[in-house]
Scaffold this motif. Structure first.
Motif, short mmCIF file in Angstrom:
data_model
loop_
_atom_site.label_atom_id
_atom_site.label_comp_id
_atom_site.label_asym_id
_atom_site.label_seq_id
_atom_site.Cartn_x
_atom_site.Cartn_y
_atom_site.Cartn_z
N ALA A 170 1.43 -1.15 11.29
CA ALA A 170 2.15 -2.01 10.45
C ALA A 170 1.41 -2.32 8.94
N LEU A 171 -0.13 -2.12 9.20
CA LEU A 171 -0.92 -2.21 7.85
C LEU A 171 -0.80 -0.84 7.28
N ILE A 172 -0.67 0.19 7.76
CA ILE A 172 -0.51 1.53 7.33
C ILE A 172 0.74 1.61 6.50
N PHE A 173 1.91 1.18 7.13
CA PHE A 173 3.20 0.86 6.46
C PHE A 173 3.21 0.23 5.29
N THR A 174 2.64 -1.02 5.49
CA THR A 174 2.62 -2.10 4.29
C THR A 174 1.73 -1.34 3.21
#
Length: 119
Positions: A75-79
């Motif tokens: 999720a942090l990579i996507f964000t």
């Protein structure tokens, strides 16, 4: 606030030419209020993680579960990827508005990129 294009003058900005982007349904969906809520939550979570020690993150990841921690990482990579795309949009808009204001300045308006860069 400093301008990353400090070498450009009011005249340089006024001379820029550009065409409007074509509407993009996928991008418009990413910019929806619901997606920004998730984006904001991930940003706040990312900030909270920067306040933790490595040891704390190891312990928390073990307690939380490796699968859940990996899902959070994804999720942090996507964000992060979203943030970079948003920065491109924001920077493009900033440059285009600066160009428009620079044309007005050259017609006698008050805007001056040189004065803004001096701040």
């Amino acid at each position: 606030m400093s301008d990353p294009n400090q070498s450009l003058s009011t005249q340089d900005y006024a001379a820029l030419e550009f065409q409007p982007w074509n509407p993009d349904k996928q991008l418009e969906e990413e910019l929806s209020p619901a997606n920004f809520k998730s984006f904001g939550e991930h940003c706040r979570l990312a900030y909270s993680l920067t306040l933790k020690t490595k040891e704390h993150l190891i312990t928390a990841s073990r307690e939380f579960g490796e699968d859940e921690a990996i899902a959070l990482l994804d999720a942090l990579i996507f964000t992060s990827e979203q943030a970079m795309a948003f920065m491109e949009i924001i920077d493009t808009a900033r440059i285009r508005l600066t160009s428009a204001l620079s044309v007005i300045a050259m017609d006698g308006g008050e805007f001056s990129i040189e004065k803004r860069q001096a701040k």
